[in-house]
Design a protein around this motif. Structure first.
Motif, PDB file in Angstrom:
ATOM      1  N   GLY A 150     -36.007 -48.521 -20.480  1.00 54.70           N
ATOM      2  CA  GLY A 150     -36.650 -47.535 -21.360  1.00 54.70           C
ATOM      3  C   GLY A 150     -36.131 -46.125 -21.189  1.00 54.70           C
ATOM      4  N   THR A 151     -35.120 -45.931 -20.343  1.00 55.46           N
ATOM      5  CA  THR A 151     -34.590 -44.589 -20.065  1.00 55.46           C
ATOM      6  C   THR A 151     -33.128 -44.497 -20.456  1.00 55.46           C
ATOM      7  OG1 THR A 151     -36.099 -44.361 -18.181  1.00 55.46           O
ATOM      8  CG2 THR A 151     -34.273 -42.817 -18.298  1.00 55.46           C
ATOM      9  N   ARG A 152     -32.804 -43.418 -21.167  1.00 54.72           N
ATOM     10  CA  ARG A 152     -31.419 -43.195 -21.567  1.00 54.72           C
ATOM     11  C   ARG A 152     -31.038 -41.736 -21.324  1.00 54.72           C
ATOM     12  NH1 ARG A 152     -33.318 -47.164 -24.522  1.00 54.72           N
ATOM     13  NH2 ARG A 152     -34.424 -45.939 -26.094  1.00 54.72           N
ATOM     14  N   PHE A 153     -29.744 -41.535 -21.059  1.00 53.65           N
ATOM     15  CA  PHE A 153     -29.220 -40.201 -20.779  1.00 53.65           C
ATOM     16  C   PHE A 153     -28.092 -39.902 -21.756  1.00 53.65           C
ATOM     17  CE2 PHE A 153     -30.689 -42.176 -16.874  1.00 53.65           C
ATOM     18  CZ  PHE A 153     -31.556 -41.220 -16.356  1.00 53.65           C
ATOM     19  N   TYR A 154     -28.120 -38.693 -22.339  1.00 47.67           N
ATOM     20  CA  TYR A 154     -27.063 -38.283 -23.253  1.00 47.67           C
ATOM     21  C   TYR A 154     -26.527 -36.919 -22.824  1.00 47.67           C
ATOM     22  CZ  TYR A 154     -28.693 -41.870 -26.558  1.00 47.67           C
ATOM     23  OH  TYR A 154     -29.047 -43.058 -27.154  1.00 47.67           O
ATOM     24  N   LYS A 155     -25.222 -36.797 -22.890  1.00 48.46           N
ATOM     25  CA  LYS A 155     -24.627 -35.494 -22.640  1.00 48.46           C
ATOM     26  C   LYS A 155     -24.526 -34.737 -23.957  1.00 48.46           C
ATOM     27  CE  LYS A 155     -20.702 -33.006 -20.702  1.00 48.46           C
ATOM     28  NZ  LYS A 155     -19.369 -33.058 -20.086  1.00 48.46           N
ATOM     29  N   ILE A 156     -24.976 -33.490 -23.944  1.00 49.38           N
ATOM     30  CA  ILE A 156     -24.889 -32.654 -25.143  1.00 49.38           C
ATOM     31  C   ILE A 156     -24.171 -31.362 -24.785  1.00 49.38           C
ATOM     32  CG2 ILE A 156     -26.979 -33.625 -26.160  1.00 49.38           C
ATOM     33  CD1 ILE A 156     -28.433 -31.065 -25.344  1.00 49.38           C
ATOM     34  N   LYS A 157     -23.745 -30.624 -25.795  1.00 46.67           N
ATOM     35  CA  LYS A 157     -23.018 -29.384 -25.587  1.00 46.67           C
ATOM     36  C   LYS A 157     -23.750 -28.230 -26.263  1.00 46.67           C
ATOM     37  CE  LYS A 157     -18.450 -27.266 -26.140  1.00 46.67           C
ATOM     38  NZ  LYS A 157     -17.069 -27.458 -26.651  1.00 46.67           N
ATOM     39  N   TYR A 158     -23.938 -27.160 -25.524  1.00 46.65           N
ATOM     40  CA  TYR A 158     -24.549 -25.948 -26.069  1.00 46.65           C
ATOM     41  C   TYR A 158     -23.437 -24.969 -26.420  1.00 46.65           C
ATOM     42  CZ  TYR A 158     -28.864 -27.830 -24.116  1.00 46.65           C
ATOM     43  OH  TYR A 158     -29.930 -28.647 -23.811  1.00 46.65           O
ATOM     44  N   LYS A 159     -23.455 -24.465 -27.645  1.00 46.33           N
ATOM     45  CA  LYS A 159     -22.370 -23.616 -28.134  1.00 46.33           C
ATOM     46  C   LYS A 159     -22.639 -22.127 -27.963  1.00 46.33           C
ATOM     47  CE  LYS A 159     -21.074 -27.038 -31.639  1.00 46.33           C
ATOM     48  NZ  LYS A 159     -20.880 -27.287 -33.089  1.00 46.33           N
ATOM     49  N   THR A 160     -23.841 -21.771 -27.545  1.00 48.28           N
ATOM     50  CA  THR A 160     -24.192 -20.364 -27.410  1.00 48.28           C
ATOM     51  C   THR A 160     -24.568 -20.049 -25.964  1.00 48.28           C
ATOM     52  OG1 THR A 160     -26.491 -20.833 -28.009  1.00 48.28           O
ATOM     53  CG2 THR A 160     -24.998 -20.206 -29.792  1.00 48.28           C
ATOM     54  N   SER A 161     -24.513 -18.768 -25.606  1.00 47.64           N
ATOM     55  CA  SER A 161     -24.868 -18.345 -24.252  1.00 47.64           C
ATOM     56  C   SER A 161     -26.106 -17.453 -24.295  1.00 47.64           C
ATOM     57  CB  SER A 161     -23.706 -17.583 -23.611  1.00 47.64           C
ATOM     58  OG  SER A 161     -23.366 -16.450 -24.383  1.00 47.64           O
ATOM     59  N   ALA A 162     -26.715 -17.269 -23.132  1.00 44.13           N
ATOM     60  CA  ALA A 162     -27.967 -16.519 -23.040  1.00 44.13           C
ATOM     61  C   ALA A 162     -27.817 -15.081 -23.537  1.00 44.13           C
ATOM     62  CB  ALA A 162     -28.465 -16.527 -21.594  1.00 44.13           C
ATOM     63  N   LYS A 163     -26.653 -14.494 -23.369  1.00 45.85           N
ATOM     64  CA  LYS A 163     -26.453 -13.107 -23.792  1.00 45.85           C
ATOM     65  C   LYS A 163     -26.518 -12.946 -25.321  1.00 45.85           C
ATOM     66  CE  LYS A 163     -21.391 -13.423 -23.783  1.00 45.85           C
ATOM     67  NZ  LYS A 163     -20.140 -12.929 -23.153  1.00 45.85           N
ATOM     68  N   GLU A 164     -26.426 -14.049 -26.061  1.00 46.81           N
ATOM     69  CA  GLU A 164     -26.497 -14.005 -27.519  1.00 46.81           C
ATOM     70  C   GLU A 164     -27.921 -14.187 -28.040  1.00 46.81           C
ATOM     71  OE1 GLU A 164     -23.091 -16.261 -29.467  1.00 46.81           O
ATOM     72  OE2 GLU A 164     -23.077 -17.134 -27.463  1.00 46.81           O
ATOM     73  N   ALA A 165     -28.879 -14.253 -27.146  1.00 46.45           N
ATOM     74  CA  ALA A 165     -30.249 -14.599 -27.520  1.00 46.45           C
ATOM     75  C   ALA A 165     -30.822 -13.685 -28.600  1.00 46.45           C
ATOM     76  CB  ALA A 165     -31.149 -14.591 -26.281  1.00 46.45           C
ATOM     77  N   TYR A 166     -30.665 -12.372 -28.441  1.00 47.92           N
ATOM     78  CA  TYR A 166     -31.272 -11.440 -29.386  1.00 47.92           C
ATOM     79  C   TYR A 166     -30.678 -11.583 -30.781  1.00 47.92           C
ATOM     80  CZ  TYR A 166     -32.992  -7.132 -31.491  1.00 47.92           C
ATOM     81  OH  TYR A 166     -33.588  -6.216 -32.327  1.00 47.92           O
ATOM     82  N   GLU A 167     -29.354 -11.711 -30.863  1.00 44.53           N
ATOM     83  CA  GLU A 167     -28.704 -11.870 -32.167  1.00 44.53           C
ATOM     84  C   GLU A 167     -29.133 -13.181 -32.829  1.00 44.53           C
ATOM     85  OE1 GLU A 167     -26.990  -9.648 -33.793  1.00 44.53           O
ATOM     86  OE2 GLU A 167     -27.322  -8.246 -32.131  1.00 44.53           O
ATOM     87  N   LEU A 168     -29.255 -14.242 -32.040  1.00 49.04           N
ATOM     88  CA  LEU A 168     -29.701 -15.525 -32.590  1.00 49.04           C
ATOM     89  C   LEU A 168     -31.159 -15.449 -33.037  1.00 49.04           C
ATOM     90  CD1 LEU A 168     -28.046 -17.966 -30.020  1.00 49.04           C
ATOM     91  CD2 LEU A 168     -27.419 -17.673 -32.427  1.00 49.04           C
ATOM     92  N   PHE A 169     -31.942 -14.700 -32.293  1.00 51.11           N
ATOM     93  CA  PHE A 169     -33.347 -14.506 -32.660  1.00 51.11           C
ATOM     94  C   PHE A 169     -33.453 -13.841 -34.034  1.00 51.11           C
ATOM     95  CE2 PHE A 169     -37.493 -12.382 -32.431  1.00 51.11           C
ATOM     96  CZ  PHE A 169     -38.293 -13.385 -31.919  1.00 51.11           C
ATOM     97  N   LYS A 170     -32.670 -12.769 -34.247  1.00 49.40           N
ATOM     98  CA  LYS A 170     -32.675 -12.076 -35.536  1.00 49.40           C
ATOM     99  C   LYS A 170     -32.141 -12.987 -36.633  1.00 49.40           C
ATOM    100  CE  LYS A 170     -30.258  -8.450 -34.454  1.00 49.40           C
ATOM    101  NZ  LYS A 170     -29.579  -7.133 -34.640  1.00 49.40           N
TER     102      LYS A 170
END
Length: 292
Positions: A150-170
């Motif tokens: 019943g357990t599975r693991f998937y690798k995913i990729k994040y394309k943004t970094s924490a320093k972009e948070a405000y721009e992504l928020f807007k």
């Protein structure tokens, strides 16, 4: 001769004594004393205002420091000793999350992040259900037992970094492609905060519990949890009443994006650094584009 009447100068003598320089000096002293008291009161009021302002500034500074990207002592110790398993969650937080899952198990659980302390226990708590972990760190995935039922693991990729948070928020606030009100028809391109390329199983499953404790988000250059929190909101609104539990809400990104995409009105409980949101099923269906 009849006695002489006292002269006017003699009659006014007592009055002159009353208005003598000594009396005037006393009056002046009293006026100065009153003025001094008034000045003292003003100084006390100004001092009190200064103390209150200083206390407020110290509080703001304390909050700023607590929500900064400085790594915690636990992370530093773990970096020095990779074999050491860091205790990410307190016992109260551990029990808090376990209780939420036990109320619904067996159920469908989606977890952003993969930490040994808690998440290796989830399959036993959710026995008979489905538990899926999404992780961007291959080293963590290599340590996992892929044969747990019943357990599975998937690798995913994040394309943004924490320093972009405000721009992504807007961006998410101003672009209709990211709006929940109009429904998310496709996550393939226009909404920059959306996580694309997620497994088809993740997009099609109606999740009962979604836990956001990844990616690490412990530095400006590291992947932040903006997309994970946003996607938790998208997937939860496609469910049948989903609990979204976000960890590390003492940090700025987790706090801002949880308020924005999970909504304060949906916050039903909290414990330590966990916030638990209950997302009702969205009436309008959300169509998600799975990865090819």
């Amino acid at each position: 001769m009849p006695p002489q009447e006292p002269s006017s100068s003699q009659t006014n003598a007592p009055l002159l004594r009353i208005l003598s320089p000594k009396t005037s000096l006393i009056q002046t002293t009293r006026e100065r004393s009153s003025l001094t008291m008034n000045l003292t009161k003003r100084k006390l009021i100004l001092l009190l205002v200064f103390i209150l302002v200083a206390a407020s500034l110290l509080r703001v500074l304390r909050i700023t420091i607590s929500t900064s990207y400085l790594p915690s002592l636990e992370h530093v110790q773990n970096a020095k000793n990779p074999s050491h398993t860091t205790k990410i969650l307190s016992d109260k937080e551990l029990n808090f999350l376990s209780d939420i899952i036990l109320e619904k198990s067996p159920c469908n659980i989606l977890v952003f992040g993969l930490e040994e302390q808690l998440y290796l226990k989830l399959p036993s708590i959710n026995k008979g259900g489905t538990t899926i972990f999404l992780e961007d760190n291959q080293e963590k995935l290599d340590k996992m037992n892929a044969n747990v039922e019943g357990t599975r693991f998937y690798k995913i990729k994040y394309k943004t970094s924490a320093k972009e948070a405000y721009e992504l928020f807007k961006h998410a606030r101003t672009h209709s492609s990211c709006s929940f009100r109009s429904g998310v028809r496709s996550l393939a391109s226009k909404c920059k905060i959306a996580l694309t390329g997620l497994p088809n199983e993740v997009l099609k499953t109606k999740w009962d519990v979604i836990v956001v404790d990844g990616p690490g988000g412990d530095g400006p250059e590291s992947p932040g949890r903006m997309g994970a929190i946003y996607m938790a909101g998208v997937l939860a609104r496609a469910g049948n009443g989903t609990n979204v539990v976000v960890h590390d809400v003492d940090r700025t990104i987790e706090k801002w994006f949880s308020w924005e995409f999970l909504s304060e009105k949906n916050l039903v409980s909290s414990k330590g650094k966990f916030w638990n949101f209950r997302i009702a099923k969205k009436k309008k269906l959300i169509s998600l584009k799975p990865s090819v």
